[in-house]
Design a protein around this motif. Structure first.
Motif, PDB file in Angstrom:
ATOM      1  N   LYS A   3      14.218 -19.754  13.963  1.00 27.88           N
ATOM      2  CA  LYS A   3      13.295 -20.864  14.163  1.00 27.88           C
ATOM      3  C   LYS A   3      12.498 -20.616  15.431  1.00 27.88           C
ATOM      4  N   ASN A   4      11.261 -21.105  15.463  1.00 31.74           N
ATOM      5  CA  ASN A   4      10.383 -20.907  16.614  1.00 31.74           C
ATOM      6  C   ASN A   4       9.851 -22.238  17.128  1.00 31.74           C
ATOM      7  N   ILE A  59       5.558 -23.917  23.409  1.00 29.35           N
ATOM      8  CA  ILE A  59       5.226 -24.875  24.455  1.00 29.35           C
ATOM      9  C   ILE A  59       3.748 -24.668  24.774  1.00 29.35           C
ATOM     10  N   LYS A  60       2.967 -25.732  24.586  1.00 31.33           N
ATOM     11  CA  LYS A  60       1.531 -25.667  24.857  1.00 31.33           C
ATOM     12  C   LYS A  60       1.114 -27.003  25.451  1.00 31.33           C
ATOM     13  N   ASN A  61       0.457 -26.957  26.604  1.00 36.26           N
ATOM     14  CA  ASN A  61       0.080 -28.176  27.330  1.00 36.26           C
ATOM     15  C   ASN A  61       1.312 -29.038  27.633  1.00 36.26           C
ATOM     16  N   HIS A  62       2.404 -28.367  27.954  1.00 36.01           N
ATOM     17  CA  HIS A  62       3.676 -29.001  28.314  1.00 36.01           C
ATOM     18  C   HIS A  62       4.309 -29.792  27.169  1.00 36.01           C
ATOM     19  N   VAL A  63       3.937 -29.486  25.941  1.00 29.70           N
ATOM     20  CA  VAL A  63       4.470 -30.169  24.768  1.00 29.70           C
ATOM     21  C   VAL A  63       5.091 -29.133  23.832  1.00 29.70           C
ATOM     22  N   PHE A  64       6.258 -29.467  23.269  1.00 23.03           N
ATOM     23  CA  PHE A  64       6.902 -28.593  22.296  1.00 23.03           C
ATOM     24  C   PHE A  64       6.288 -28.822  20.921  1.00 23.03           C
ATOM     25  N   GLU A  65       5.968 -27.721  20.244  1.00 28.04           N
ATOM     26  CA  GLU A  65       5.440 -27.772  18.881  1.00 28.04           C
ATOM     27  C   GLU A  65       6.274 -26.844  18.008  1.00 28.04           C
ATOM     28  N   PRO A  66       6.856 -27.313  16.935  1.00 28.00           N
ATOM     29  CA  PRO A  66       6.863 -28.696  16.498  1.00 28.00           C
ATOM     30  C   PRO A  66       7.779 -29.546  17.379  1.00 28.00           C
ATOM     31  N   ALA A  67       7.577 -30.844  17.347  1.00 19.34           N
ATOM     32  CA  ALA A  67       8.382 -31.766  18.156  1.00 19.34           C
ATOM     33  C   ALA A  67       9.770 -31.951  17.558  1.00 19.34           C
ATOM     34  N   GLU A  68       9.914 -31.608  16.281  1.00 20.77           N
ATOM     35  CA  GLU A  68      11.203 -31.737  15.601  1.00 20.77           C
ATOM     36  C   GLU A  68      11.429 -30.518  14.722  1.00 20.77           C
ATOM     37  N   LEU A  69      12.635 -29.970  14.799  1.00 24.07           N
ATOM     38  CA  LEU A  69      13.029 -28.857  13.940  1.00 24.07           C
ATOM     39  C   LEU A  69      14.100 -29.354  12.981  1.00 24.07           C
ATOM     40  N   SER A 122      14.881 -16.347  23.728  1.00 26.56           N
ATOM     41  CA  SER A 122      15.628 -16.606  22.495  1.00 26.56           C
ATOM     42  C   SER A 122      17.082 -16.860  22.824  1.00 26.56           C
ATOM     43  N   PHE A 123      17.701 -17.722  22.027  1.00 31.00           N
ATOM     44  CA  PHE A 123      19.131 -17.961  22.156  1.00 31.00           C
ATOM     45  C   PHE A 123      19.671 -18.448  20.822  1.00 31.00           C
ATOM     46  N   VAL A 124      20.989 -18.308  20.662  1.00 33.45           N
ATOM     47  CA  VAL A 124      21.664 -18.686  19.424  1.00 33.45           C
ATOM     48  C   VAL A 124      22.284 -20.063  19.606  1.00 33.45           C
TER      49      VAL A 124
END
Length: 82
Positions: A7-8, A11-21, A61-63
């Motif tokens: 999964k990826n 972080i862009k403009n201090h926001v995570f995309e997508p906001a939900e995984l 990356s992390f598991v």
């Protein structure tokens, strides 16, 4: 041995995309976070017990898991307002 789901997050403009995984329960996941901002950000999740500083313009990356069904929050520690 089953393959690890990848999964990826970006972080862009201090926001995570997508906001939900959404991920399947009881499976290990390799999560890669790409920080596209000009400053470092820390991926923080108390429920996942993970913290990782990601330098500007880099990836980490992390598991995670396997996880039980439920919701697991994450946020940017350096910019919690966004």
């Amino acid at each position: 041995m089953p393959k690890r789901l990848k999964k990826n997050l970006v972080i862009k403009n201090h926001v995570f995309e997508p906001a939900e995984l959404k991920v399947p329960a009881n499976q290990k996941i390799k999560l890669t976070v790409h920080n596209q901002d000009n400053s470092a950000e820390e991926f923080e999740s108390k429920s996942l017990k993970r913290e990782k500083v990601i330098a500007a313009g880099s990836k980490a990356s992390f598991v995670i898991g396997p996880l039980k069904p439920g919701k697991y929050d994450f946020f940017g520690e350096f910019n919690p307002a966004t």
